[in-house]
Design a protein around this motif. Sequence first.
Motif, short mmCIF file in Angstrom:
data_model
loop_
_atom_site.label_atom_id
_atom_site.label_comp_id
_atom_site.label_asym_id
_atom_site.label_seq_id
_atom_site.Cartn_x
_atom_site.Cartn_y
_atom_site.Cartn_z
N ALA A 200 -20.22 79.14 15.78
CA ALA A 200 -21.03 78.42 16.94
C ALA A 200 -21.72 77.31 16.66
O ALA A 200 -21.75 76.18 17.21
CB ALA A 200 -22.39 79.74 17.15
N VAL A 201 -21.85 77.02 15.09
CA VAL A 201 -22.26 75.60 14.44
C VAL A 201 -21.36 74.77 14.67
O VAL A 201 -21.59 73.48 15.09
CB VAL A 201 -22.56 75.90 12.93
CG1 VAL A 201 -22.87 74.58 12.53
CG2 VAL A 201 -24.06 76.85 12.87
N ARG A 202 -20.08 74.92 14.50
CA ARG A 202 -18.80 74.19 14.60
C ARG A 202 -18.69 73.74 16.03
O ARG A 202 -18.15 72.74 16.35
CB ARG A 202 -17.65 74.81 13.87
CG ARG A 202 -17.65 74.95 12.54
CD ARG A 202 -16.61 76.07 12.12
NE ARG A 202 -17.03 76.28 10.57
CZ ARG A 202 -16.27 75.64 9.63
NH1 ARG A 202 -15.54 74.77 10.00
NH2 ARG A 202 -16.45 76.15 8.55
N LEU A 203 -18.87 74.67 16.90
CA LEU A 203 -18.36 74.60 18.35
C LEU A 203 -19.37 73.90 19.00
O LEU A 203 -19.40 73.18 19.92
CB LEU A 203 -17.86 75.73 19.17
CG LEU A 203 -16.53 76.36 18.68
CD1 LEU A 203 -16.51 77.77 19.51
CD2 LEU A 203 -15.47 75.60 18.82
N GLY A 204 -20.70 74.19 18.67
CA GLY A 204 -21.71 73.78 19.42
C GLY A 204 -22.52 74.70 20.52
O GLY A 204 -21.58 75.67 21.00
N PRO A 205 -23.63 74.81 21.11
CA PRO A 205 -24.23 75.52 22.03
C PRO A 205 -23.09 75.73 23.25
O PRO A 205 -22.86 76.82 23.65
CB PRO A 205 -25.59 75.23 22.17
CG PRO A 205 -25.82 74.19 21.13
CD PRO A 205 -24.46 73.50 20.64
N ARG A 206 -22.64 74.76 23.89
CA ARG A 206 -22.16 74.72 25.21
C ARG A 206 -20.75 75.31 25.12
O ARG A 206 -20.50 76.41 25.75
CB ARG A 206 -22.07 73.25 25.92
CG ARG A 206 -21.37 73.34 27.23
CD ARG A 206 -21.40 71.90 27.76
NE ARG A 206 -20.59 71.09 27.02
CZ ARG A 206 -19.10 70.95 26.79
NH1 ARG A 206 -18.47 71.60 27.80
NH2 ARG A 206 -18.62 70.12 26.01
N ARG A 207 -20.10 74.95 24.17
CA ARG A 207 -18.54 75.68 23.91
C ARG A 207 -18.69 76.94 23.47
O ARG A 207 -17.73 77.68 23.89
CB ARG A 207 -17.84 74.60 23.20
CG ARG A 207 -17.51 73.39 23.81
CD ARG A 207 -16.37 72.60 22.95
NE ARG A 207 -17.00 72.02 21.65
CZ ARG A 207 -16.19 71.53 20.78
NH1 ARG A 207 -14.61 71.20 20.80
NH2 ARG A 207 -16.56 70.99 19.40
N THR A 208 -19.72 77.33 22.83
CA THR A 208 -19.71 78.55 22.23
C THR A 208 -20.07 79.65 23.28
O THR A 208 -19.57 80.87 23.40
CB THR A 208 -20.97 78.85 21.18
OG1 THR A 208 -20.50 77.94 20.03
CG2 THR A 208 -21.11 80.12 20.59
N ARG A 209 -20.96 79.26 24.23
CA ARG A 209 -21.36 80.05 25.38
C ARG A 209 -20.14 80.27 26.30
O ARG A 209 -19.89 81.16 26.92
CB ARG A 209 -22.44 79.32 26.30
CG ARG A 209 -23.77 79.62 25.50
CD ARG A 209 -24.78 78.92 26.57
NE ARG A 209 -26.26 79.16 26.09
CZ ARG A 209 -26.83 78.51 25.04
NH1 ARG A 209 -26.44 77.94 24.25
NH2 ARG A 209 -28.10 79.12 24.68
N HIS A 210 -19.11 79.18 26.47
CA HIS A 210 -17.92 79.25 27.22
C HIS A 210 -16.95 80.37 26.72
O HIS A 210 -16.07 80.99 27.14
CB HIS A 210 -17.26 78.05 27.41
CG HIS A 210 -17.99 77.06 28.19
ND1 HIS A 210 -18.84 77.37 28.89
CD2 HIS A 210 -17.92 75.64 28.13
CE1 HIS A 210 -19.44 76.45 29.80
NE2 HIS A 210 -18.78 75.29 29.25
N LEU A 211 -16.80 80.28 25.20
CA LEU A 211 -16.18 81.27 24.29
C LEU A 211 -16.65 82.54 24.43
O LEU A 211 -15.84 83.35 24.77
CB LEU A 211 -16.39 80.71 22.80
CG LEU A 211 -15.69 81.83 21.82
CD1 LEU A 211 -14.20 81.86 22.03
CD2 LEU A 211 -16.22 81.43 20.54
N LEU A 212 -17.82 82.76 24.65
CA LEU A 212 -18.48 84.05 25.02
C LEU A 212 -18.05 84.62 26.44
O LEU A 212 -17.42 85.82 26.25
CB LEU A 212 -19.83 84.30 24.99
CG LEU A 212 -20.80 85.33 25.54
CD1 LEU A 212 -20.47 86.35 24.60
CD2 LEU A 212 -22.28 85.07 25.78
N ALA A 213 -18.11 83.77 27.33
CA ALA A 213 -17.72 84.40 28.72
C ALA A 213 -16.14 84.56 28.73
O ALA A 213 -15.56 85.63 29.15
CB ALA A 213 -17.95 83.24 29.59
N GLY A 214 -15.34 83.66 27.88
CA GLY A 214 -13.97 83.97 27.92
C GLY A 214 -13.50 85.17 27.10
O GLY A 214 -12.52 86.00 27.53
#
Length: 286
Positions: A200-214
């Motif tokens: 999450a630190v590496r991806l940042g908040p926005r992309r981590t949330r997209h990862l969660l949905a995926g």
Amino acid sequence: MNVWVEAARPRTLPAAVAPVLVGAGAARVWDTWRFAGALVVALSLQVAVNYANDYFDGVRGVDTADRVGPRRATASGLVQPGQMKVAIGGALAVAGLAGLGLTFAVGPELLLVGVASIAAALAYSGGPRPYASAGLGELFVFTFFGPVATIGTAYVLTEELLGRAVVASIPVGLVAAAILVVNNVRDISTDAAAGKRTLAVRLGPRRTRHLLAGLVAVACAVAVGLVATAGRDPSFVFAVLGCGAVLFVPVSNVYRAEGAGLVPALGSLALLHLVFSAQLAVALAR
């Protein structure tokens, strides 16, 4: 709440129960003692991981007063580091004893799985290069709370490597990894400040949330596809689809919440993971 129960993080424990249920459903046979042994191993390893994370993050200064979420026993001084080390050893001993019982009942191949699981539990937060700090935590959770626990449970019950258990392990592991993603989104700021480079630190908040949905979307698709192609009654297909769709409720909350607001979503996703997995297990078993 008792400090040891709190440190075991009961909200995360459904992630250990879920793969055992699905593995049993995929096995389509029942042995109470072997199922109980697999459940004890999974739960004990989960508690050991949680205790180890509490200990290592506490002594390394990762858990600070700025951290959002439930208090940590070691960092808060409620438990001394030496006491937590004893608790870690106790949880691993319970897992090891249950695992040895299954090894005698099933075969020595389980010993290798057990040793790998214990080593992975300790290396998650411990050692010179803990992989939770290297952005590999989600991969660990997917592997050991998905394929290893699900396929392992089915193998313990049938003494066979089942294809349906392999496929069923994928959605179980993906949702378990999604739970960790929510936890790590919540802790981005404090983890980054402590030098803990989670995914999450590496991806940042926005992309981590997209990862969660995926992760949740793929988990739902694989589960529904498995039940549909296994020739199950259509009602089970819709039941699994419905349970999978409900997983998106906490996911949507993660998109709207920050900091402490993510705590309820974490608990909800963990509980719904158990419901989703239980329904998948029933669909596979019938």
